[in-house]
Scaffold this motif. Structure first.
Motif, PDB file in Angstrom:
ATOM      1  N   ASP A 285      63.931  14.022 -38.856  1.00  0.00           N
ATOM      2  CA  ASP A 285      65.230  14.166 -38.202  1.00  0.00           C
ATOM      3  C   ASP A 285      65.670  12.865 -37.525  1.00  0.00           C
ATOM      4  O   ASP A 285      66.817  12.427 -37.674  1.00  0.00           O
ATOM      5  N   ASP A 286      64.752  12.226 -36.792  1.00  0.00           N
ATOM      6  CA  ASP A 286      65.088  10.983 -36.100  1.00  0.00           C
ATOM      7  C   ASP A 286      65.434   9.861 -37.079  1.00  0.00           C
ATOM      8  O   ASP A 286      66.395   9.103 -36.865  1.00  0.00           O
TER       9      ASP A 286
ATOM     10  N   ASP B  47      57.563   9.134 -23.300  1.00  0.00           N
ATOM     11  CA  ASP B  47      58.688   9.925 -23.792  1.00  0.00           C
ATOM     12  C   ASP B  47      60.032   9.401 -23.318  1.00  0.00           C
ATOM     13  O   ASP B  47      61.066   9.689 -23.936  1.00  0.00           O
TER      14      ASP B  47
ATOM     15  N   ALA C 126      64.440  10.607 -29.554  1.00  0.00           N
ATOM     16  CA  ALA C 126      65.097  11.869 -29.221  1.00  0.00           C
ATOM     17  C   ALA C 126      65.740  11.818 -27.837  1.00  0.00           C
ATOM     18  O   ALA C 126      66.782  12.440 -27.599  1.00  0.00           O
ATOM     19  N   THR C 127      65.137  11.083 -26.909  1.00  0.00           N
ATOM     20  CA  THR C 127      65.689  10.964 -25.562  1.00  0.00           C
ATOM     21  C   THR C 127      67.021  10.226 -25.595  1.00  0.00           C
ATOM     22  O   THR C 127      68.001  10.641 -24.956  1.00  0.00           O
TER      23      THR C 127
ATOM     24  N   TRP D 250      68.797  10.439 -38.579  1.00  0.00           N
ATOM     25  CA  TRP D 250      69.833  10.125 -37.591  1.00  0.00           C
ATOM     26  C   TRP D 250      70.072   8.625 -37.506  1.00  0.00           C
ATOM     27  O   TRP D 250      71.217   8.176 -37.333  1.00  0.00           O
TER      28      TRP D 250
ATOM     29  N   GLN E  83      60.389  16.245 -36.588  1.00  0.00           N
ATOM     30  CA  GLN E  83      61.185  15.364 -35.744  1.00  0.00           C
ATOM     31  C   GLN E  83      61.241  13.952 -36.313  1.00  0.00           C
ATOM     32  O   GLN E  83      62.256  13.261 -36.176  1.00  0.00           O
TER      33      GLN E  83
ATOM     34  N   ARG F 223      68.996   9.959 -28.142  1.00  0.00           N
ATOM     35  CA  ARG F 223      69.957  10.826 -28.835  1.00  0.00           C
ATOM     36  C   ARG F 223      70.533  11.850 -27.867  1.00  0.00           C
ATOM     37  O   ARG F 223      71.750  12.090 -27.849  1.00  0.00           O
ATOM     38  N   ALA F 224      69.666  12.448 -27.041  1.00  0.00           N
ATOM     39  CA  ALA F 224      70.104  13.465 -26.089  1.00  0.00           C
ATOM     40  C   ALA F 224      71.039  12.883 -25.032  1.00  0.00           C
ATOM     41  O   ALA F 224      71.895  13.588 -24.487  1.00  0.00           O
TER      42      ALA F 224
ATOM     43  N   PRO G  67      56.433  12.105 -30.485  1.00  0.00           N
ATOM     44  CA  PRO G  67      57.780  11.672 -30.873  1.00  0.00           C
ATOM     45  C   PRO G  67      57.834  10.168 -31.131  1.00  0.00           C
ATOM     46  O   PRO G  67      57.104   9.383 -30.515  1.00  0.00           O
TER      47      PRO G  67
END
Length: 284
Positions: free
Chosen positions: A59-60, A261, A266-267, A63, A56, A269-270, A14
């Motif tokens: 996608d990232d 990570d 992504a972290t 975003w 990903q 974003r979550a 990622p």
């Protein structure tokens, strides 16, 4: 040619904050100059690259608010171009086959009479174990190949120089002496087993193919630039401007890696972060 830059991640994990900073900075600089921002997928290492990581990446970056022309260039589809560049260097008498493993090189440079092992931008500096006294003849073999640095430098009519616009330690102009290249870089690998080409060769060939005018990347790659400019000169390719930016580090000052990570895009974003808050976190 208009300002053209690129972001070239490897889909082996990622993207983290360091990737976000580099991609955003390149995108912002291209936008400010009325130029182009390209995405390139560095997927030569097929043993480590994963389709889910590539998805990903798309996608990232979307975003974050980035956009780029489609379809993107994938290095795994560029093997014939790398082969052609290698054959040209081979015909110039600048490559030689090398069967040394990393362990072999580590053992050779760690021998008591050699002193402390020396590291360069390509890892441990190659001790010249397989370097021939005369350039190899015949067809180029399908095996690992190294650049004979001394012979390569002797082919040039001008010194290896480049323009640095970022935070690289060379300031406005990078100038590398032959002593730097032979003693602190050595015979770099240009063709690796299972990959077709090394990073150094593929990035140079692809930057030329895509008309890259500005290379924007982390300061950790500053020392590798001398290798890339040398190859550009040998292959008669354009030399872009280089902008090496600061690195994003953790609280202990360590450069971020894909295995971290906890700092993956992504972290954040979550956790509910927005692209704007991530920009602020990065000082953009």
């Amino acid at each position: 040619m208009s300002f053209t830059t690129r972001f070239a991640p490897s889909p082996t994990g990622p993207l983290h904050l360091g990737h976000a900073y580099s991609a955003l900075l390149a995108h912002d600089m291209a936008h400010a100059a009325g130029g182009r921002f390209l995405l390139r997928i560095d997927d030569l290492d097929t043993s480590r690259c994963r389709s889910e990581y590539e998805a990903q990446i798309f996608d990232d970056l979307a975003w974050l608010g980035l956009d780029w022309p489609r379809p993107v260039l994938r290095q795994s589809e560029r093997l014939p171009a790398y082969r052609a560049a290698l054959e040209r260097l081979w015909d110039m008498g600048l490559l030689f086959p090398c069967s040394c493993s990393r362990a072999d090189i580590r053992a050779a440079v760690s021998a008591p009479q050699e002193g402390a092992p020396a590291h360069g931008p390509d890892g441990l500096i190659y001790p010249g174990t397989c370097r021939p006294k005369a350039p190899p003849s015949g067809a180029m073999p399908d095996m690992p190949l190294r650049l004979d640095m001394a012979r390569a430098l002797a082919r040039l009519d001008a010194p290896v120089t480049f323009t640095e616009t970022g935070t690289g330690p060379a300031g406005e102009t990078g100038r590398i002496t032959p002593e730097d290249m032979t003693g602190r870089v050595g015979d770099v690998a240009l063709a690796r087993p299972g990959l077709g080409a090394s990073y150094h060769l593929s990035v140079v060939v692809d930057d030329a193919a895509q008309g890259i005018t500005h290379v924007i990347r982390g300061q950790d790659l500053f020392e590798a630039t001398q290798i890339h400019v040398l190859l550009q000169q040998l292959l008669e390719l354009p030399v872009p401007l280089y902008h090496h930016h600061r690195l994003i580090r953790d609280s202990a000052g360590k450069r971020l890696a894909k295995r971290d990570d906890a700092r993956a895009i992504a972290t954040y974003r979550a956790q509910g972060d927005s692209p704007q808050s991530l920009r602020a976190r990065l000082g953009l």
